[in-house]
Design a protein around this motif. Structure first.
Motif, PDB file in Angstrom:
ATOM      1  N   ASP A 197       0.679  -1.043  -0.013  1.00  0.00           N
ATOM      2  CA  ASP A 197       0.085  -0.072  -0.039  1.00  0.00           C
ATOM      3  C   ASP A 197       0.892   1.267   0.003  1.00  0.00           C
ATOM      4  O   ASP A 197       1.961   1.435   0.803  1.00  0.00           O
ATOM      5  CB  ASP A 197      -1.061   0.022   1.107  1.00  0.00           C
ATOM      6  CG  ASP A 197      -2.040  -1.034   1.374  1.00  0.00           C
ATOM      7  OD1 ASP A 197      -2.317  -1.755   0.034  1.00  0.00           O
ATOM      8  OD2 ASP A 197      -2.631  -1.277   2.087  1.00  0.00           O
ATOM      9  N   ALA A 198       0.576   2.405  -0.731  1.00  0.00           N
ATOM     10  CA  ALA A 198       1.028   3.544  -0.760  1.00  0.00           C
ATOM     11  C   ALA A 198       0.507   4.280   0.293  1.00  0.00           C
ATOM     12  O   ALA A 198      -0.587   4.139   0.689  1.00  0.00           O
ATOM     13  CB  ALA A 198       0.932   4.082  -2.037  1.00  0.00           C
ATOM     14  N   PHE A 199       1.375   5.410   0.685  1.00  0.00           N
ATOM     15  CA  PHE A 199       0.874   6.527   1.556  1.00  0.00           C
ATOM     16  C   PHE A 199       0.933   8.008   1.012  1.00  0.00           C
ATOM     17  O   PHE A 199       1.630   8.071   0.327  1.00  0.00           O
ATOM     18  CB  PHE A 199       1.393   5.972   2.965  1.00  0.00           C
ATOM     19  CG  PHE A 199       2.794   6.216   3.011  1.00  0.00           C
ATOM     20  CD1 PHE A 199       3.579   7.542   3.068  1.00  0.00           C
ATOM     21  CD2 PHE A 199       3.725   5.190   2.697  1.00  0.00           C
ATOM     22  CE1 PHE A 199       4.807   7.620   3.029  1.00  0.00           C
ATOM     23  CE2 PHE A 199       5.238   5.265   2.579  1.00  0.00           C
ATOM     24  CZ  PHE A 199       5.663   6.349   2.914  1.00  0.00           C
ATOM     25  N   GLU A 200       0.074   8.567   1.686  1.00  0.00           N
ATOM     26  CA  GLU A 200       0.146  10.021   1.177  1.00  0.00           C
ATOM     27  C   GLU A 200       1.630  10.685   1.423  1.00  0.00           C
ATOM     28  O   GLU A 200       2.150  10.383   2.771  1.00  0.00           O
ATOM     29  CB  GLU A 200      -0.747  10.804   1.933  1.00  0.00           C
ATOM     30  CG  GLU A 200      -1.044  12.044   1.521  1.00  0.00           C
ATOM     31  CD  GLU A 200      -1.990  13.179   2.154  1.00  0.00           C
ATOM     32  OE1 GLU A 200      -2.098  14.372   2.020  1.00  0.00           O
ATOM     33  OE2 GLU A 200      -2.732  12.492   2.617  1.00  0.00           O
ATOM     34  N   GLY A 201       2.336  11.357   0.590  1.00  0.00           N
ATOM     35  CA  GLY A 201       3.505  12.158   0.811  1.00  0.00           C
ATOM     36  C   GLY A 201       4.599  10.923   0.389  1.00  0.00           C
ATOM     37  O   GLY A 201       5.819  11.164   0.742  1.00  0.00           O
ATOM     38  N   GLN A 202       4.449   9.628   0.006  1.00  0.00           N
ATOM     39  CA  GLN A 202       5.285   8.853  -0.249  1.00  0.00           C
ATOM     40  C   GLN A 202       6.162   9.112  -1.441  1.00  0.00           C
ATOM     41  O   GLN A 202       5.657   9.548  -2.439  1.00  0.00           O
ATOM     42  CB  GLN A 202       4.836   7.446  -0.355  1.00  0.00           C
ATOM     43  CG  GLN A 202       5.782   6.323  -0.872  1.00  0.00           C
ATOM     44  CD  GLN A 202       5.173   4.980  -0.838  1.00  0.00           C
ATOM     45  OE1 GLN A 202       4.079   4.927  -0.507  1.00  0.00           O
ATOM     46  NE2 GLN A 202       5.942   3.979  -1.284  1.00  0.00           N
ATOM     47  N   PRO A 203       7.402   9.405  -1.298  1.00  0.00           N
ATOM     48  CA  PRO A 203       8.320   9.902  -2.373  1.00  0.00           C
ATOM     49  C   PRO A 203       8.510   8.558  -3.729  1.00  0.00           C
ATOM     50  O   PRO A 203       8.367   7.484  -3.295  1.00  0.00           O
ATOM     51  CB  PRO A 203       9.795   9.619  -1.861  1.00  0.00           C
ATOM     52  CG  PRO A 203       9.592   9.195  -0.609  1.00  0.00           C
ATOM     53  CD  PRO A 203       8.512   9.274  -0.026  1.00  0.00           C
ATOM     54  N   ILE A 204       8.468   9.148  -4.734  1.00  0.00           N
ATOM     55  CA  ILE A 204       8.592   8.268  -5.847  1.00  0.00           C
ATOM     56  C   ILE A 204       9.746   8.339  -6.507  1.00  0.00           C
ATOM     57  O   ILE A 204      10.517   9.091  -6.491  1.00  0.00           O
ATOM     58  CB  ILE A 204       7.453   8.525  -6.886  1.00  0.00           C
ATOM     59  CG1 ILE A 204       7.668  10.054  -7.404  1.00  0.00           C
ATOM     60  CG2 ILE A 204       6.142   8.246  -6.477  1.00  0.00           C
ATOM     61  CD1 ILE A 204       6.913  10.187  -8.556  1.00  0.00           C
ATOM     62  N   ARG A 205      10.377   7.147  -6.879  1.00  0.00           N
ATOM     63  CA  ARG A 205      11.685   6.915  -7.161  1.00  0.00           C
ATOM     64  C   ARG A 205      11.685   6.173  -8.881  1.00  0.00           C
ATOM     65  O   ARG A 205      10.397   5.419  -9.053  1.00  0.00           O
ATOM     66  CB  ARG A 205      12.389   5.940  -6.435  1.00  0.00           C
ATOM     67  CG  ARG A 205      12.828   6.575  -5.193  1.00  0.00           C
ATOM     68  CD  ARG A 205      13.453   5.751  -4.100  1.00  0.00           C
ATOM     69  NE  ARG A 205      12.719   4.230  -4.096  1.00  0.00           N
ATOM     70  CZ  ARG A 205      12.909   3.627  -3.121  1.00  0.00           C
ATOM     71  NH1 ARG A 205      13.650   3.739  -2.047  1.00  0.00           N
ATOM     72  NH2 ARG A 205      12.381   2.555  -2.853  1.00  0.00           N
ATOM     73  N   ASP A 228       9.509   2.658  -9.651  1.00  0.00           N
ATOM     74  CA  ASP A 228       8.440   2.346  -8.981  1.00  0.00           C
ATOM     75  C   ASP A 228       7.216   2.367  -9.808  1.00  0.00           C
ATOM     76  O   ASP A 228       7.063   2.653 -10.827  1.00  0.00           O
ATOM     77  CB  ASP A 228       8.312   3.787  -8.203  1.00  0.00           C
ATOM     78  CG  ASP A 228       8.760   3.718  -6.962  1.00  0.00           C
ATOM     79  OD1 ASP A 228       9.544   2.756  -6.593  1.00  0.00           O
ATOM     80  OD2 ASP A 228       8.856   4.426  -6.056  1.00  0.00           O
ATOM     81  N   LEU A 286       2.810   2.109  -9.778  1.00  0.00           N
ATOM     82  CA  LEU A 286       1.769   2.518  -8.979  1.00  0.00           C
ATOM     83  C   LEU A 286       0.438   1.731  -9.700  1.00  0.00           C
ATOM     84  O   LEU A 286       0.123   1.843 -10.818  1.00  0.00           O
ATOM     85  CB  LEU A 286       1.639   3.858  -8.781  1.00  0.00           C
ATOM     86  CG  LEU A 286       0.567   4.329  -7.914  1.00  0.00           C
ATOM     87  CD1 LEU A 286       0.498   4.052  -6.482  1.00  0.00           C
ATOM     88  CD2 LEU A 286       0.450   5.950  -8.051  1.00  0.00           C
TER      89      LEU A 286
END
Length: 103
Positions: free
Chosen positions: A8-16, A19, A21
């Protein structure tokens, strides 16, 4: 990332780069690409988005971001894309170039 299980992703999670989604049938996600990358992307239900490149490959490269959408739909606002830089969106139907001019 390739080979990793989905989490699960979360709000504010950095993307690299690398990745992935995925949104389920009843879910959506909004991804802020950051001030230097240009705008945001809204991932619609039942979609998969891969962040292939998030920075220009070289200092003089016109392409800043490459997104791959093998499944689903996205909408977005690229108004903050740096002048002279492009966002490339790969889809099963072809490659789409997005520029600061909206071309």
């Amino acid at each position: 990332r390739d080979g990793a299980e989905w989490v699960d992703a979360f709000e504010g999670q950095p993307i690299r780069e690398g990745d992935r989604l995925r949104t389920g049938p009843g879910s959506e996600a909004r991804i802020d690409l950051g001030a230097q990358r240009g705008g945001w992307v809204h991932l619609r239900p039942g979609s998969v988005l891969i962040f292939e490149q998030l920075e220009p490959a070289t200092e003089n490269s016109e392409v800043g971001v490459i997104l791959n959408l093998p499944q689903g739909r996205v909408t977005g606002d690229t108004a903050r894309t740096a002048q002279g830089k492009k966002i490339l969106l790969k889809t099963p139907n072809g490659m789409h170039e997005i520029t600061a001019d909206g071309e």
